[in-house]
Scaffold this motif. Structure first.
Motif, short mmCIF file in Angstrom:
data_model
loop_
_atom_site.label_atom_id
_atom_site.label_comp_id
_atom_site.label_asym_id
_atom_site.label_seq_id
_atom_site.Cartn_x
_atom_site.Cartn_y
_atom_site.Cartn_z
N ALA A 36 0.83 -1.20 0.00
CA ALA A 36 0.00 0.00 0.00
C ALA A 36 0.86 1.24 0.00
CB ALA A 36 -0.91 0.00 1.22
N CYS A 37 0.30 2.31 -0.56
CA CYS A 37 0.98 3.58 -0.57
C CYS A 37 -0.03 4.66 -0.23
CB CYS A 37 1.58 3.83 -1.96
SG CYS A 37 2.43 5.41 -2.09
N LEU A 38 0.39 5.60 0.59
CA LEU A 38 -0.51 6.69 0.99
C LEU A 38 -0.01 8.00 0.39
CD1 LEU A 38 -2.14 7.32 4.39
CD2 LEU A 38 -0.74 9.14 3.44
N PHE A 39 -0.93 8.74 -0.21
CA PHE A 39 -0.61 10.09 -0.71
C PHE A 39 -1.35 11.10 0.14
CE2 PHE A 39 0.12 7.42 -4.43
CZ PHE A 39 1.34 7.91 -4.88
N GLU A 40 -0.64 12.09 0.60
CA GLU A 40 -1.28 13.16 1.37
C GLU A 40 -0.87 14.49 0.76
OE1 GLU A 40 -3.41 14.03 4.01
OE2 GLU A 40 -2.70 16.01 3.41
N ARG A 41 -1.86 15.30 0.45
CA ARG A 41 -1.64 16.59 -0.23
C ARG A 41 -0.85 17.56 0.65
NH1 ARG A 41 -3.97 20.21 -3.83
NH2 ARG A 41 -4.48 22.24 -2.97
N ASN A 42 -1.15 17.56 1.95
CA ASN A 42 -0.45 18.46 2.87
C ASN A 42 0.45 17.66 3.80
OD1 ASN A 42 -1.65 21.13 2.12
ND2 ASN A 42 -3.52 20.00 2.53
N ASP A 43 -0.02 17.45 5.00
CA ASP A 43 0.78 16.68 5.96
C ASP A 43 -0.15 15.73 6.69
OD1 ASP A 43 2.88 15.83 7.59
OD2 ASP A 43 2.51 17.41 9.07
N LEU A 44 0.42 14.73 7.33
CA LEU A 44 -0.37 13.85 8.19
C LEU A 44 -1.12 14.71 9.21
CD1 LEU A 44 2.33 11.11 8.95
CD2 LEU A 44 0.53 11.04 7.20
N ALA A 45 -2.37 14.39 9.43
CA ALA A 45 -3.20 15.08 10.44
C ALA A 45 -3.35 16.57 10.15
CB ALA A 45 -2.62 14.87 11.84
N PHE A 46 -3.25 16.94 8.89
CA PHE A 46 -3.37 18.35 8.53
C PHE A 46 -4.81 18.85 8.68
CE2 PHE A 46 -4.26 21.68 5.42
CZ PHE A 46 -3.21 22.57 5.61
N GLY A 47 -5.77 17.97 8.44
CA GLY A 47 -7.17 18.38 8.45
C GLY A 47 -7.84 18.15 9.79
N ALA A 48 -9.03 17.55 9.73
CA ALA A 48 -9.84 17.39 10.94
C ALA A 48 -9.12 16.55 12.00
CB ALA A 48 -11.17 16.74 10.59
N SER A 49 -8.34 15.54 11.58
CA SER A 49 -7.71 14.63 12.56
C SER A 49 -6.78 15.36 13.51
CB SER A 49 -6.92 13.55 11.84
OG SER A 49 -7.73 12.89 10.92
N GLY A 50 -6.07 16.34 13.00
CA GLY A 50 -5.12 17.06 13.85
C GLY A 50 -5.71 18.32 14.46
N ASN A 51 -6.95 18.62 14.13
CA ASN A 51 -7.54 19.85 14.64
C ASN A 51 -8.86 19.60 15.36
OD1 ASN A 51 -5.72 22.08 13.58
ND2 ASN A 51 -6.07 20.86 11.76
N SER A 52 -8.98 18.41 15.91
CA SER A 52 -10.20 18.07 16.64
C SER A 52 -10.06 18.53 18.08
CB SER A 52 -10.41 16.56 16.61
OG SER A 52 -9.48 15.95 17.46
N SER A 53 -11.04 18.19 18.90
CA SER A 53 -10.97 18.54 20.33
C SER A 53 -9.97 17.68 21.07
CB SER A 53 -12.35 18.38 20.97
OG SER A 53 -13.31 19.10 20.25
N GLY A 54 -9.34 16.76 20.37
CA GLY A 54 -8.33 15.94 21.01
C GLY A 54 -8.90 14.93 21.99
N MET A 55 -10.05 14.38 21.64
CA MET A 55 -10.66 13.40 22.52
C MET A 55 -11.06 12.19 21.69
SD MET A 55 -13.22 15.16 25.16
CE MET A 55 -13.83 16.43 24.10
N ILE A 56 -10.94 11.01 22.29
CA ILE A 56 -11.66 9.90 21.70
C ILE A 56 -12.82 9.66 22.64
CG2 ILE A 56 -9.83 8.84 20.32
CD1 ILE A 56 -9.41 6.94 22.67
N HIS A 57 -13.75 10.59 22.59
CA HIS A 57 -14.87 10.49 23.51
C HIS A 57 -15.85 9.46 23.00
CE1 HIS A 57 -17.37 12.93 20.85
NE2 HIS A 57 -16.42 13.84 20.81
N GLY A 58 -16.67 9.02 23.92
CA GLY A 58 -17.56 7.91 23.60
C GLY A 58 -18.77 8.30 22.78
N GLY A 59 -18.77 9.52 22.27
CA GLY A 59 -19.90 9.92 21.43
C GLY A 59 -21.18 10.07 22.23
N VAL A 60 -21.06 10.62 23.43
CA VAL A 60 -22.24 10.76 24.30
C VAL A 60 -23.26 11.69 23.67
CG1 VAL A 60 -21.26 12.64 25.68
CG2 VAL A 60 -22.97 11.13 26.68
N ARG A 61 -22.77 12.63 22.83
CA ARG A 61 -23.69 13.56 22.17
C ARG A 61 -24.70 12.83 21.29
NH1 ARG A 61 -20.33 17.82 18.91
NH2 ARG A 61 -22.36 18.30 18.02
N TYR A 62 -24.30 11.66 20.84
CA TYR A 62 -25.12 10.96 19.85
C TYR A 62 -25.94 9.85 20.49
CZ TYR A 62 -21.08 13.20 17.88
OH TYR A 62 -20.09 14.11 17.64
N LEU A 63 -25.94 9.80 21.85
CA LEU A 63 -26.56 8.68 22.56
C LEU A 63 -28.03 8.53 22.20
CD1 LEU A 63 -26.10 6.47 24.68
CD2 LEU A 63 -26.68 8.10 26.44
#
Lengths: 561, 420
Positions: A42-69
Motif C-alpha cells: 500500500a501507498c498513501l498520498f497526502e496533499r499536505n501533511d499527516l493530520a493536517f485536516g480534521a484529525s489534527g484539529n479536533s478537540s483531542g478526545m476519543i470520547h464515547g460519542g455521548v452527544r449521539y446517545l
C-alpha cells in the motif's frame, strides 16, 4: 524524508501497489496500517501533511460519542468500543479527561438535572467498553469543591468520564507502523488524476505531484481508497466522477488554546444558541471548543475568526468567569467531513460513517470513506480494509485492535527515564507521552551525545535529540510538520525561543542550508501569527511585540520568508 | 524610594528610563535644566540586542546622521561604537547583519578580512558552535570578505555555570578579575591546542560593568567579542548599568514607581504615581514610556463588566498604561472607540505579509507635532513632549528613539527656561 523499505510482495504483481490510500488523516493512516498488517502492498498520498485536516484539529478526545446517545446510539457504542481498543494499542497517547456539567437554576432546572442524571446513567452502560468510570451526580457544594472556578446559581452537576488524545500523534503512529511494515507514505504529494487502465481486473493509474519538489509521476494500483475527509468530493472528481458521489457536509470547528490547565474538570457550558461547548484541560494547556458551522472556503487554509473566538469565550465566561483573565496563546480550526444532508443544522448531523463503492458510478475499484470520528477511526479503517482485502483475495483478519502502535507495547517509568538521560521528570513524562516506549530511543541519543541535554522548546520540553528523531522517523518534510508532530512553537512563547534553533536542526537533518532552515522557521511564525491574532489579549500581544523585536534584531525583516 | 513628594523640585519630569528617556534627560541637563525620571523599569531598551539602528536593519539604508547632542549622549553612556559604514556583527540566529551602531563588546566583523574566526564548542544548551560556524560562513558578505568561521574544541571552558547559568550570570562572573583571568587562560590554551588563531567569537558573556572584551583581548593577544543575541541579552544589562552610572554621576533622581495619571494644573504638570499620595510636579513632562513591548501601550480587546447579560462596554482598542490628556493615533489618525461591544476585529493583529508592512501595533503614536504633544483639536499641550516609540511610526529603532529623546529633552528644557 524517511527512508522507505521496499514494498511488500504484491498480491497482484502487475501493479505497483495493491492499494493506494489518498489522505493522511486518521482514516487514511488507519487503512494504510491495516493493509500493511494484512500483507497488502500500500501507498498513501497526502496533499499536505499527516493530520493536517480534521484529525489534527479536533478537540483531542476519543470520547464515547455521548452527544449521539439519543440520536444514534450505534455511534456511541462503536465509539466506546473502539475507544477501548485504541487504549489497548496506544496507552501512552491517552489521558483521562473527567467532565463536569453544571446545571444552572432556571425554570425546570431540577427536572432537567434528573434527566441529565438518567441520560448519563444510560451512558454508564457503555463506559466499561472504554475503561471509563460511571457518572456521578453532585450537589452544588460538591461541584464547587471539585471545580472552584464555577460561578452562578447551580442546582447540581453531573460528572462523566472521557479520554483525551493527541490526534496528530495518533496519525503519525499509524503511519510509522504502516511504514515499518513496508507501506509507503508520501506526504506533501497531491494526487492530480485517477485513470482506469483496465477494467477486469480493475487497474488504475494514480498521477501524483510532489508539492515541495514539484516532481511528478504515476503509480498503478488495484484499489484506491479515498480517505481525504473534507477533501473527499474533490478527490472523487479526479476520477471523472461528479463531486456529489462523495458528498460531505463540511462543518468547520474552531478551538482556542490557553497557556495552562485552567480547571480540574472539563467544564461543559451552553452557548448563546443553546449549543454545548466545553473548556477542557488537555495535555499541559486548556482547550476551549467548539463551533460547528458550514464551511465553503479553501480547505488548505482554514483559520478561526475573532467572531468565532468571542462566541466561545462568551459562552464559557458565564459559568467559568476567570477565563477572561486567562491567556489565549493559539487557535486552531478544522473541517469535519460529516455525512451529507441538506436541511439539518450542523449539530444534528449524523456522526456515523459510510463507505461508498464507486462501482455504481462506473469506477470499480475506487472507494470513498465518508464521515466518521476520531474515536471510531480504527473500526472504520477495519471495515474499509475488510472490503479491500476481500476484493484482493486476502483473507487475513484485521489485527489493528490487538497489535500495539509504535511505542504502545510497553509503559516506561518517567522517573527512571529522567535519571538515565539527566532530564527533568516532567520533561521525561512529556517525552513518554509523545513517544511511548520509543522515548527510550531518544533518551539513548541524549546519553550518547555526552552533552547537557539541549532543550530547544521549553514550552513543550522538546530536546534537540527528539527533534532529530522526529525528523528522521516521522515523515517531516517541512518545518510545520515538526510543529504538528510535537507542538513546537505553539506554546506561550509563540516560538520566541525555539523556532530559529529548531529550524537550524531541521535544516541539518534534511540537508538544507542554514538559511533555508531559517526561512522555513519564519514561515511558521508568519502563519501562526494569523492563528494567534484572533485570540490575542494584552499579555500575549506584548509577547508578540517581543517576538517581532527578537526576529528583527537577529534575522531582519522582509527578505525571508 | 517613591515616598518622597517633590514639588517644583526638578524642572522637567521624564516618564520612562529607556534609551529615549535617558537621552531626554541628557539633552535637558545639557541646557541646565534638571530632570527627574519616573519609571517602573525593564522596558524595551533593557531587552535590546546590542545593535542600534535608525530602522529595521535590512530595510533601512545605513546612516550616520547623528547631531552633536546625540553624539554627546552616546559618548556619555560610553558603551557603543558608532560606525554605520563599518559595522557587521554575527547574530545567534546564524545571520551576519549590519548596524548603525553597536555595543563595543560585540565582535565587529568589518574590521576582519581573509581570516578564520574561531567559535568554541562549549557544552551549553543554547550554544551550537558547529551550526553557528556553518551558518555564518554561508553569509555572502563574509565570503566576499574572505571570512570563515570554524568551531573548535574548548571543553576546559565547560563548567556548571556554562552548562546551566544564564548569559548574564556568566557575564557577571567574568566581571570579576579572577573569573575573567581564568576564562582568558583557558580560552587562550584551547586556541593554542587548536593550532592558533587571531579572533574568537563568543556568546553574550563578556561582562556587564567591565569592558571584558577589550581587557581580555589585550591580555591574551587574541581578539574576542560577542555574537548578538535577539532579546534579553547581556547587552541590555550593560545598557542598564551604563545608564545607571551616568544618572548617578549627574545626581539625577530616579523614582521607581508606576505612573497612574498625568494632569495639567495651573500651568504645571502633576504626575500621580501609585506609591505616593502627593503628585510629582514640574513645568514640563517628557513622555517616553514605550510601546507594546515596553509596556507603555496596553491592548484591550473589549472591556468585561460584571454580570451576565450584555457584559461588555465600548472600548478603545488600546490605551496608554496611565491616564492623561494624550490622544493616541494610528497612522496619524485619532484612535476611536470601536463600534463593537467586544473590541476591534483581532484579525488586524496578524503580522503583515508584505515586505515593508509594519505591524498594526507598531503604528500607534501619540497625537503630536514633532515631539510636541497635541490635544484632540490639534492645539499644543504646553509643556508636554513625547519621545521614543510613542513618537515613532516604525519599530525597533533605538537610534531614532535616542533622536526623539534628545529632541524632546531639548524642547522641554527650552520650555522650562522661557516659562521660568
Amino acid at each position: 524524508m524517511t527512508e522507505a523499505p521496499s514494498p511488500l510482495s504484491l498480491a497482484h504483481p502487475n501493479t505497483d501497489y495493491d492499494v493506494v490510500v489518498i489522505g493522511g488523516g486518521v482514516n487514511g493512516t488507519g487503512v494504510l496500517r491495516d493493509c500493511a498488517i494484512r500483507g497488502l502492498s500500500a501507498c498513501l498520498f497526502e496533499r499536505n501533511d499527516l493530520a493536517f485536516g480534521a484529525s489534527g484539529n479536533s478537540s483531542g478526545m476519543i470520547h464515547g460519542g455521548v452527544r449521539y446517545l439519543t440520536s444514534s446510539p450505534k455511534v456511541t457504542r462503536l465509539s466506546c468500543l473502539d475507544s477501548g481498543y485504541i487504549q489497548r494499542i496506544a496507552p501512552h497517547l491517552l489521558f483521562r479527561i473527567p467532565f463536569i456539567m453544571p446545571i444552572h437554576r432556571s425554570i425546570g432546572s431540577r427536572i432537567f438535572l434528573q434527566l441529565v442524571d438518567a441520560f448519563f446513567g444510560a451512558y454508564d452502560s457503555f463506559q466499561p467498553l472504554k475503561r471509563g468510570r460511571p457518572h456521578t451526580r453532585l450537589t452544588p457544594e460538591q461541584a464547587r469543591i471539585l471545580e472552584p472556578g464555577l460561578s452562578g446559581d447551580i442546582v447540581g452537576a453531573v460528572t462523566f468520564d472521557e479520554w483525551g488524545i493527541d490526534g496528530a500523534r495518533l496519525c503519525t503512529a499509524n503511519a510509522v507502523d504502516a511504514h515499518q511494515r513496508g507501506a509507503h507514505v508520501r506526504t506533501h504529494t497531491t494526487v492530480e488524476g485517477l485513470e482506469l487502465l483496465s477494467s477486469s481486473p480493475a487497474r488504475m493509474a494514480v498521477r501524483w505531484r510532489d508539492r515541495i519538489t514539484n516532481q511528478s509521476g504515476s503509480v498503478s494500483t488495484r484499489v484506491v481508497v479515498n480517505a481525504s475527509g473534507a477533501w473527499a468530493p474533490l478527490t472523487a472528481s479526479l476520477a471523472d466522477m461528479p463531486p456529489s458521489v462523495a458528498a460531505v457536509r463540511p462543518g468547520k470547528g474552531i478551538h482556542v488554546v490557553f497557556d495552562r490547565r485552567l480547571s480540574n474538570y472539563a467544564v461543559v457550558a451552553q452557548a448563546i444558541d443553546n449549543r454545548q461547548i466545553f473548556l477542557e484541560p488537555w495535555q499541559n494547556v486548556s482547550i476551549l471548543g467548539t463551533t460547528d458551522t458550514d464551511y465553503y472556503g479553501d480547505l488548505d487554509q482554514v483559520t478561526a475568526t475573532s467572531d468565532e473566538v468571542r462566541y466561545l469565550i462568551e459562552a464559557i465566561r458565564r459559568v467559568f468567569p476567570s477565563i477572561q483573565n486567562a491567556r489565549a496563546i493559539h487557535t486552531f480550526a478544522g473541517v469535519r467531513p460529516t455525512l451529507y444532508a441538506y436541511g439539518p443544522i450542523p449539530d444534528k448531523l449524523s456522526r456515523e460513517h459510510e463507505i461508498i463503492d464507486h462501482a455504481s458510478h462506473g469506477k470499480d475499484g475506487i472507494y470513498s470513506m465518508i464521515g466518521g470520528k476520531l474515536a471510531s477511526y480504527r473500526i472504520f479503517a477495519q471495515q474499509m480494509t475488510d472490503i479491500v482485502a476481500a476484493r484482493l483475495d486476502c483473507h487475513q483478519p484485521s489485527q489493528t485492535h490487538l497489535l500495539p502502535l509504535p511505542g504502545g507495547d510497553e509503559s516506561l517509568d518517567a522517573g527512571e527515564l529522567a535519571k538515565i538521560c539527566e532530564i527533568d521528570p516532567v520533561a521525561a513524562r512529556r517525552l513518554i507521552y509523545r513517544h511511548g516506549s520509543r522515548a527510550r530511543l531518544i533518551a539513548e541519543q541524549i546519553v550518547e551525545s555526552k552533552r547537557t541535554p539541549r532543550f530547544i522548546c521549553s514550552c513543550e520540553a522538546i530536546t534537540e535529540e527528539e527533534i532529530r528523531f522526529v525528523v528522521r522517523h516521522e515523515f517531516v518534510r517541512c518545518f510545520e510538520d515538526l510543529s504538528r508532530r510535537t507542538r513546537l512553537g505553539l506554546g506561550p512563547c509563540a516560538g520566541l525561543h525555539c523556532v530559529l534553533r529548531a529550524g537550524a536542526i531541521v535544516a541539518d537533518e534534511l540537508g538544507w542550508t542554514p538559511s533555508q532552515g531559517r526561512s522555513q522557521a519564519l514561515r511558521l511564525l508568519l502563519s501562526s501569527s494569523f492563528t494567534r491574532a484572533v485570540a490575542l489579549g494584552s499579555a500575549q500581544a506584548r509577547q508578540e511585540a517581543l517576538l517581532r523585536a527578537a526576529i528583527r534584531a537577529q534575522v531582519g525583516w522582509g527578505q525571508e520568508p | 524610594m517613591g515616598t518622597r513628594t517633590v514639588n517644583h523640585h526638578e524642572d522637567v519630569i521624564i516618564l520612562g528610563d529607556g534609551a529615549a528617556g535617558v537621552a531626554a534627560a541628557h539633552a535637558s541637563l545639557r541646557l541646565g535644566v534638571r530632570p527627574l525620571l519616573i519609571s517602573l523599569g525593564n522596558g524595551a531598551t533593557t531587552l535590546y540586542s546590542g545593535c542600534l539602528d535608525h530602522g529595521v536593519w535590512n530595510l533601512h539604508p545605513r546612516s550616520s546622521s547623528l547631531d552633536e547632542r546625540q553624539k554627546e549622549f552616546i559618548d556619555a553612556i560610553d558603551i557603543w561604537c558608532v560606525d554605520p559604514e563599518k559595522t557587521r556583527v554575527a547574530t545567534l540566529a546564524g545571520v551576519v547583519r549590519t548596524a548603525d551602531a553597536a555595543d563595543r563588546a560585540l565582535l565587529n566583523l568589518a574590521s576582519h578580512k581573509n581570516e578564520t574566526i574561531l567559535v568554541p564548542r562549549i557544552d551549553r544548551p543554547n550554544w551550537d558552535a558547529d551550526f553557528l560556524a556553518r551558518s555564518w560562513s554561508e553569509d555572502l558578505w563574509c565570503r566576499e570578505q574572505g571570512l570563515r568561521f570554524e568551531s573548535f574544541d574548548a571543553s576546559s571552558l565547560d563548567d556548571d555555570r556554562m552548562r546551566f547559568g544564564s548569559d548574564t550570570e556568566i557575564a557577571f562572573h567574568l566581571d570579576s578579575p579572577e573569573g575573567r583571568t581564568k576564562f582568558g587562560e583557558h580560552l587562550s590554551a584551547e586556541v593554542q591546542r587548536h593550532g592558533g588563531g587571531k579572533s574568537v567569537l563568543l556568546g553574550p558573556w563578556l561582562g556587564i560593568d567591565t569592558p571584558v572584551a577589550s581587557i581580555l583581548t589585550n591580555h591574551i593577544g587574541i581578539q574576542i567579542g560577542e555574537a548578538c543575541a535577539g532579546l534579553g541579552s547581556t547587552a541590555g544589562a550593560r545598557w542598564e548599568h551604563a545608564a545607571n552610572r551616568w544618572l548617578t554621576q549627574q545626581r539625577i533622581t530616579r523614582i521607581q514607581d508606576r505612573v497612574q495619571r498625568l494632569e495639567q494644573v495651573d500651568g504645571d504638570w502633576n504626575v500621580h504615581v501609585s506609591q505616593s499620595k502627593r503628585p510629582y510636579q514640574a513645568k514640563a513632562v517628557v513622555v517616553a514610556t514605550g510601546g507594546i513591548a515596553g509596556g507603555g501601550i496596553i491592548l484591550t480587546s473589549g472591556e468585561p463588566q460584571e454580570g451576565n447579560e450584555q457584559s461588555f462596554s465600548p472600548a478603545h482598542p488600546f490605551s496608554l498604561s496611565y491616564r492623561g490628556p494624550l490622544v493616541l493615533t494610528v497612522d496619524g489618525r485619532i484612535s476611536e472607540t470601536v463600534a463593537s461591544l467586544h473590541g476591534f476585529n483581532l484579525e488586524r493583529l496578524a503580522w503583515p505579509r508584505d515586505d515593508h508592512g509594519v505591524w498594526w501595533m507598531d503604528r500607534i503614536n501619540v497625537l503630536r507635532d514633532g515631539v510636541q504633544v497635541l490635544d484632540a483639536s490639534n492645539n499644543p499641550l504646553a509643556g508636554l513632549f513625547v519621545a521614543g516609540e510613542l513618537a515613532l511610526k516604525r519599530p525597533a529603532a533605538s537610534l531614532a528613539s535616542i533622536a526623539t529623546g534628545v529632541e524632546a529633552g531639548t524642547a522641554a528644557a527650552r520650555y522650562v527656561l522661557t516659562n521660568a
